[in-house]
Design a protein around this motif. Structure first.
Motif, PDB file in Angstrom:
ATOM      1  N   ALA A 130     -15.361 -80.035 -14.448  1.00  0.00           N
ATOM      2  CA  ALA A 130     -16.749 -77.881 -14.233  1.00  0.00           C
ATOM      3  C   ALA A 130     -16.133 -76.450 -14.429  1.00  0.00           C
ATOM      4  O   ALA A 130     -16.642 -76.159 -14.397  1.00  0.00           O
ATOM      5  CB  ALA A 130     -17.116 -78.467 -12.582  1.00  0.00           C
ATOM      6  N   GLN A 133     -15.959 -74.965 -17.420  1.00  0.00           N
ATOM      7  CA  GLN A 133     -17.836 -74.926 -17.508  1.00  0.00           C
ATOM      8  C   GLN A 133     -17.843 -73.365 -16.482  1.00  0.00           C
ATOM      9  O   GLN A 133     -18.855 -72.820 -16.053  1.00  0.00           O
ATOM     10  CB  GLN A 133     -18.852 -75.121 -17.694  1.00  0.00           C
ATOM     11  CG  GLN A 133     -18.382 -76.202 -19.118  1.00  0.00           C
ATOM     12  CD  GLN A 133     -19.557 -77.570 -19.009  1.00  0.00           C
ATOM     13  OE1 GLN A 133     -20.697 -76.842 -18.877  1.00  0.00           O
ATOM     14  NE2 GLN A 133     -20.108 -78.258 -18.775  1.00  0.00           N
ATOM     15  N   LYS A 135     -17.329 -73.373 -12.914  1.00  0.00           N
ATOM     16  CA  LYS A 135     -18.333 -73.494 -11.728  1.00  0.00           C
ATOM     17  C   LYS A 135     -17.470 -74.923 -11.083  1.00  0.00           C
ATOM     18  O   LYS A 135     -17.980 -75.490 -10.473  1.00  0.00           O
ATOM     19  CB  LYS A 135     -19.317 -74.313 -12.742  1.00  0.00           C
ATOM     20  CG  LYS A 135     -20.379 -74.029 -13.205  1.00  0.00           C
ATOM     21  CD  LYS A 135     -21.276 -72.746 -11.993  1.00  0.00           C
ATOM     22  CE  LYS A 135     -22.323 -71.852 -12.982  1.00  0.00           C
ATOM     23  NZ  LYS A 135     -23.706 -72.431 -13.299  1.00  0.00           N
ATOM     24  N   TYR A 136     -16.328 -74.379 -11.160  1.00  0.00           N
ATOM     25  CA  TYR A 136     -15.351 -75.544 -10.401  1.00  0.00           C
ATOM     26  C   TYR A 136     -15.534 -75.237  -8.678  1.00  0.00           C
ATOM     27  O   TYR A 136     -15.827 -76.247  -7.960  1.00  0.00           O
ATOM     28  CB  TYR A 136     -13.919 -75.066 -10.216  1.00  0.00           C
ATOM     29  CG  TYR A 136     -12.541 -75.877  -9.300  1.00  0.00           C
ATOM     30  CD1 TYR A 136     -11.829 -75.225  -8.028  1.00  0.00           C
ATOM     31  CD2 TYR A 136     -11.948 -76.890  -9.824  1.00  0.00           C
ATOM     32  CE1 TYR A 136     -11.723 -75.912  -7.696  1.00  0.00           C
ATOM     33  CE2 TYR A 136     -11.585 -77.183  -8.863  1.00  0.00           C
ATOM     34  CZ  TYR A 136     -11.284 -76.922  -7.443  1.00  0.00           C
ATOM     35  OH  TYR A 136     -11.056 -77.755  -6.479  1.00  0.00           O
ATOM     36  N   TYR A 139     -18.422 -76.415  -7.843  1.00  0.00           N
ATOM     37  CA  TYR A 139     -18.676 -77.779  -8.016  1.00  0.00           C
ATOM     38  C   TYR A 139     -18.095 -77.867  -6.754  1.00  0.00           C
ATOM     39  O   TYR A 139     -18.434 -79.487  -5.918  1.00  0.00           O
ATOM     40  CB  TYR A 139     -17.949 -78.657  -9.428  1.00  0.00           C
ATOM     41  CG  TYR A 139     -18.591 -80.116  -9.020  1.00  0.00           C
ATOM     42  CD1 TYR A 139     -19.674 -80.894 -10.256  1.00  0.00           C
ATOM     43  CD2 TYR A 139     -17.291 -81.428  -8.556  1.00  0.00           C
ATOM     44  CE1 TYR A 139     -19.788 -81.484 -10.092  1.00  0.00           C
ATOM     45  CE2 TYR A 139     -18.171 -82.652  -8.989  1.00  0.00           C
ATOM     46  CZ  TYR A 139     -19.310 -82.644  -9.325  1.00  0.00           C
ATOM     47  OH  TYR A 139     -19.397 -83.891  -9.774  1.00  0.00           O
ATOM     48  N   GLU A 156     -22.712 -87.301 -11.108  1.00  0.00           N
ATOM     49  CA  GLU A 156     -23.427 -86.938 -11.947  1.00  0.00           C
ATOM     50  C   GLU A 156     -24.599 -85.715 -12.125  1.00  0.00           C
ATOM     51  O   GLU A 156     -24.878 -84.228 -12.464  1.00  0.00           O
ATOM     52  CB  GLU A 156     -23.411 -87.706 -13.837  1.00  0.00           C
ATOM     53  CG  GLU A 156     -23.776 -87.045 -14.663  1.00  0.00           C
ATOM     54  CD  GLU A 156     -25.118 -88.319 -15.565  1.00  0.00           C
ATOM     55  OE1 GLU A 156     -25.683 -88.032 -15.872  1.00  0.00           O
ATOM     56  OE2 GLU A 156     -24.626 -89.352 -15.195  1.00  0.00           O
ATOM     57  N   TYR A 158     -24.516 -83.855  -9.189  1.00  0.00           N
ATOM     58  CA  TYR A 158     -23.858 -82.132  -8.463  1.00  0.00           C
ATOM     59  C   TYR A 158     -23.937 -81.753  -9.834  1.00  0.00           C
ATOM     60  O   TYR A 158     -24.296 -80.363  -9.689  1.00  0.00           O
ATOM     61  CB  TYR A 158     -22.777 -82.263  -8.565  1.00  0.00           C
ATOM     62  CG  TYR A 158     -22.689 -83.512  -6.820  1.00  0.00           C
ATOM     63  CD1 TYR A 158     -24.188 -83.497  -6.577  1.00  0.00           C
ATOM     64  CD2 TYR A 158     -21.613 -84.175  -6.405  1.00  0.00           C
ATOM     65  CE1 TYR A 158     -24.161 -84.062  -5.224  1.00  0.00           C
ATOM     66  CE2 TYR A 158     -22.003 -84.544  -5.633  1.00  0.00           C
ATOM     67  CZ  TYR A 158     -23.062 -85.070  -4.903  1.00  0.00           C
ATOM     68  OH  TYR A 158     -22.725 -86.006  -3.268  1.00  0.00           O
ATOM     69  N   ALA A 159     -23.675 -81.968 -11.471  1.00  0.00           N
ATOM     70  CA  ALA A 159     -23.442 -81.481 -12.510  1.00  0.00           C
ATOM     71  C   ALA A 159     -24.701 -80.553 -12.473  1.00  0.00           C
ATOM     72  O   ALA A 159     -24.217 -79.847 -13.668  1.00  0.00           O
ATOM     73  CB  ALA A 159     -22.473 -82.300 -13.516  1.00  0.00           C
ATOM     74  N   LEU A 162     -26.016 -77.862 -11.045  1.00  0.00           N
ATOM     75  CA  LEU A 162     -24.913 -76.893 -11.122  1.00  0.00           C
ATOM     76  C   LEU A 162     -25.868 -76.369 -13.091  1.00  0.00           C
ATOM     77  O   LEU A 162     -24.758 -75.113 -12.971  1.00  0.00           O
ATOM     78  CB  LEU A 162     -24.141 -77.193 -10.636  1.00  0.00           C
ATOM     79  CG  LEU A 162     -23.336 -77.140  -9.606  1.00  0.00           C
ATOM     80  CD1 LEU A 162     -21.838 -77.293  -9.424  1.00  0.00           C
ATOM     81  CD2 LEU A 162     -23.823 -75.835  -8.634  1.00  0.00           C
ATOM     82  N   LEU A 164     -24.597 -77.540 -15.696  1.00  0.00           N
ATOM     83  CA  LEU A 164     -23.807 -77.514 -16.747  1.00  0.00           C
ATOM     84  C   LEU A 164     -23.713 -78.375 -17.747  1.00  0.00           C
ATOM     85  O   LEU A 164     -25.324 -79.088 -17.893  1.00  0.00           O
ATOM     86  CB  LEU A 164     -22.871 -78.630 -15.744  1.00  0.00           C
ATOM     87  CG  LEU A 164     -22.095 -77.854 -14.856  1.00  0.00           C
ATOM     88  CD1 LEU A 164     -20.350 -78.882 -14.224  1.00  0.00           C
ATOM     89  CD2 LEU A 164     -21.143 -76.914 -14.854  1.00  0.00           C
ATOM     90  N   TRP A 169     -19.452 -81.839 -20.113  1.00  0.00           N
ATOM     91  CA  TRP A 169     -18.585 -82.281 -18.893  1.00  0.00           C
ATOM     92  C   TRP A 169     -18.239 -83.788 -18.730  1.00  0.00           C
ATOM     93  O   TRP A 169     -17.081 -84.285 -18.963  1.00  0.00           O
ATOM     94  CB  TRP A 169     -19.397 -82.330 -17.928  1.00  0.00           C
ATOM     95  CG  TRP A 169     -18.989 -82.572 -16.588  1.00  0.00           C
ATOM     96  CD1 TRP A 169     -18.944 -81.171 -15.636  1.00  0.00           C
ATOM     97  CD2 TRP A 169     -19.461 -83.275 -15.700  1.00  0.00           C
ATOM     98  NE1 TRP A 169     -18.186 -82.224 -14.317  1.00  0.00           N
ATOM     99  CE2 TRP A 169     -18.889 -83.845 -14.612  1.00  0.00           C
ATOM    100  CE3 TRP A 169     -20.683 -85.170 -16.554  1.00  0.00           C
ATOM    101  CZ2 TRP A 169     -18.972 -84.866 -13.761  1.00  0.00           C
ATOM    102  CZ3 TRP A 169     -20.525 -85.586 -14.955  1.00  0.00           C
ATOM    103  CH2 TRP A 169     -20.003 -85.544 -13.687  1.00  0.00           C
TER     104      TRP A 169
END
Length: 658
Positions: A130, A133, A135-136, A139, A156, A158-159, A162, A164, A169
């Motif tokens: 993440a 992209q 968004k560490y 995440y 997946e 959660y990705a 957000l 993503l 990802w």
């Protein structure tokens, strides 16, 4: 972590002068099963917090997720595991200190997924993917908020939540560089002696476990002063961290070389007749517990106490005393409510209700639990409304503070201090030792009703001293030169003993020591004088304005009267209240207000704070008695010991008190 190291670390909470280092955390499943929780106690008094090793470690931060400005003066490097429950608790603390310190603090994340947490590594890789992209941290927050859902489908989900690019990802999940990062971070953790999670390095200084926020704040505040001094000396803010760690240690010392831990504390502990207890009064072992109904670590020890009750019904008595911590807003009223239930014979049932509902301790909930237990609710409400048990709770708090039980839960087993929500086996070891001692005393003719007093006294007499635990270590810090300067002073100018107090008007421990100082003034008369220095802590929002107001009152000859007003009204230190107290004391209000508006005494307060830092007074209250350090709201006898020793040096002459 080995049990003896755990005990030593926990005991460190209340030993203010002997430092210790813990270099490893739980790194195997069996060790975790035996270990106490990483954060065994909450919010000790600043002067009684667990000591932190002064060693600075060289902790690189390159190529790791970072949250915060490169100009931040404080860098917190965290080694964590997304499946570790202690890490998720610590994450809440980290979020709070990020809010509190703002741009002054940045957080750097290192990955240390433990082998017995099967979903920790996939979660770490998912977070880093993440991060590709941008968004560490978003995440990261999702993972800690959903620790029990770390399966592939959830990761997946959660990705998706957000926003993503899912294809990208998923492709990144197989990127070998993430495994390399984990291997690198874990090797670094082992090298630094931080193999357990969570582990933190604050400007290079090691803080182990999900400790109370006060422990983080105290270390951050200490390091902040050093960092600010570097900036004043010309070091760019962006280079402060590199400057601090440039000569730091690159690895933890071998265990054989590590500093010996302090000896366990043993105290004379009273058992009030009106304190709730279970077990016979003639029990071979008496456990006195200081606890807080809003403290999560206190609730965790409940099952252990139930095991003790079941397994040692005839041999162990447990006595409950209160230590509601100041940052738990409902803890004190819950303590009073428990005594209202105790008055009706239902303390332990109510105790269990409170710990089972820690997030619902408002007044309506407290009344609801009373009703569910069939109490006389009118009588219960009247007890709370009248503050009938307020004095009892405060007496417990003062007694706990005097013994060093400023964190919760703290236990004294026949006077032997035992800190934190430790496992049953740890309690059992000490209980069995004490039963053996009790059996010998009973065989020698000690009456059962005299057993506790005898055992407690013998344990105190036989306790090893701090000096014995650390050969060659001084009994107290070196004597320091602490100038009184322009501080407010009470007492004879030529008194042979000078007490310089560094204090904070919003600190509850500082207020507790006020009666102690008055007792000393009454007893010693012209032999002592007390100087007051300001050390408003950054997390006490009204402490600095209160300090300025006190100095404005000092300008008009009313410092000590105003000082007493502030400590008597610690929860009302807003500007309107500060003006109200000035008016009540008959001060010239125009002059008083002008002093506050113009920041007339800001420089004096800053000078006091700088002096405090230079002499090591980083917590409040801290006292220097003829330059000798005494930390915390200690009992009057602790002050008297030092004062009497100092008077002997001067021949004990009584100074003119006029």
């Amino acid at each position: 972590m080995k049990p003896n190291v755990i005990v030593a670390l926990l005991v460190g909470l209340v030993l203010g002068f002997v430092g210790g280092r813990v270099t490893t955390g739980p790194s195997t499943k069996s060790e975790v099963a035996k270990a106490a929780p990483n954060s065994p106690a909450a919010a000790p008094a600043p002067g009684g917090r667990r000591p932190v090793d002064p060693t600075v470690f060289k902790v690189p931060i390159e190529n790791s997720p970072t949250h915060g400005s490169a100009d931040a003066l404080i860098t917190v490097v965290e080694f964590s595991d997304y499946e570790c429950p202690f890490c998720s608790r610590a994450n809440v603390t980290i979020e709070k200190i990020q809010e509190q310190y703002g741009k002054k603090l940045r957080v750097v994340m290192k990955q240390n997924p433990l082998s017995f947490h099967p979903r920790a590594k996939p979660a770490a890789i998912a977070a880093m993917a993440a991060g590709e992209q941008g968004k560490y941290w978003e995440y990261h927050a999702k993972l800690f908020a959903n620790q029990k859902k770390l399966d592939d489908a959830s990761l997946e989900q959660y990705a998706k939540e957000l926003g993503l690019n899912l294809d990208k990802w998923k492709a990144e999940l197989g990127n070998p560089k993430f495994q390399d990062i984990i291997t690198r971070d874990q090797a670094l953790a082992t090298q630094l002696g931080a193999s357990g999670t969570p582990a933190f390095f604050i400007n290079g200084r090691f803080l182990s476990g999900a400790q109370p926020i006060a422990n983080f704040q105290a270390l951050i505040d200490e390091e902040l002063v050093k960092a600010e001094n570097l900036v004043k000396g010309g070091v760019p803010a962006s280079q402060v961290y590199a400057k601090i760690i440039e000569k730091g240690s690159e690895r933890a010392a071998p265990k054989a070389q590590q500093q010996q831990q302090p000896a366990a504390t043993v105290r004379k502990v009273e058992v009030p007749s009106d304190s709730p207890s279970f077990g016979p009064a003639t029990a071979k072992v008496t456990i006195v517990e200081w606890s807080d109904f809003e403290c999560p670590f206190c609730s965790r020890v409940g099952p252990t106490l139930s095991k003790i009750k079941d397994g040692y019904a005839k041999d162990v008595r447990v006595v409950f005393r209160h230590q509601p911590l100041p940052f738990h807003p409902n803890a004190k009223v819950a303590a009073e409510a428990s005594h209202a239930a105790h008055e009706q014979g239902k303390f332990w049932e109510y105790h269990d209700k409170l710990f089972a509902n820690q997030k619902a301790l408002d007044r309506a909930s407290l009344e609801k639990y009373a009703q569910e237990l069939g109490l006389n609710v009118a009588k219960f409400k009247a007890a709370l409304d009248s503050g009938k048990f307020k004095a009892k709770v405060e007496a417990d708090m003062a007694a706990g503070s005097a013994l060093g039980a400023n964190g919760t839960p703290t236990f004294f087993i026949n006077g032997r201090e035992f800190v934190g929500a430790q496992p049953f086996e740890a309690f059992k070891r000490v209980i069995d030792e004490e039963i053996g001692k009790a059996d010998k005393l009973l065989a020698a003719g000690t009456k059962p009703e005299e057993l506790y007093a005898k055992l407690n006294a013998e344990n105190v007499a036989n306790a090893p001293t701090a000096a014995a635990a650390a050969p060659g270590a001084p009994a107290e810090p070196p004597v320091q030169k602490v100038d009184v300067g322009n501080a407010p002073v009470k007492g004879a100018s030529n008194a042979p003993v000078t007490i310089v107090a560094f204090s904070d008007f919003e600190c509850p421990f500082c207020s507790r020591v006020v009666p102690t100082l008055k007792q000393l003034e009454d007893q010693y008369g012209g032999k002592i004088k007390v100087a007051f220095k300001n050390q408003p802590l950054p997390f006490h929002a009204n402490a600095k304005p209160a300090a300025a107001a006190a100095l404005a009152a000092h300008e008009q000859g009313k410092f000590w009267e105003y000082h007493d007003k502030l400590f008597a009204n610690q929860r009302a230190l807003d500007r309107a209240s500060l003006e109200k107290y000035a008016q009540e004391l008959g001060l010239n209000m125009d002059k008083f207000k002008a002093a506050l508006d113009q920041g007339k005494f800001n420089a004096q307060i800053e000078a006091d704070m700088a002096q405090a830092s230079s002499v090591g007074a980083n917590g409040t209250p801290t006292f220097f008695i003829n330059g000798r350090t005494l930390v915390g709201a200690q009992p009057v006898d602790a002050f008297k010991r030092v004062i009497d020793e100092e008077l002997k040096k001067t021949g004990g002459a009584v100074a003119d008190s006029k």
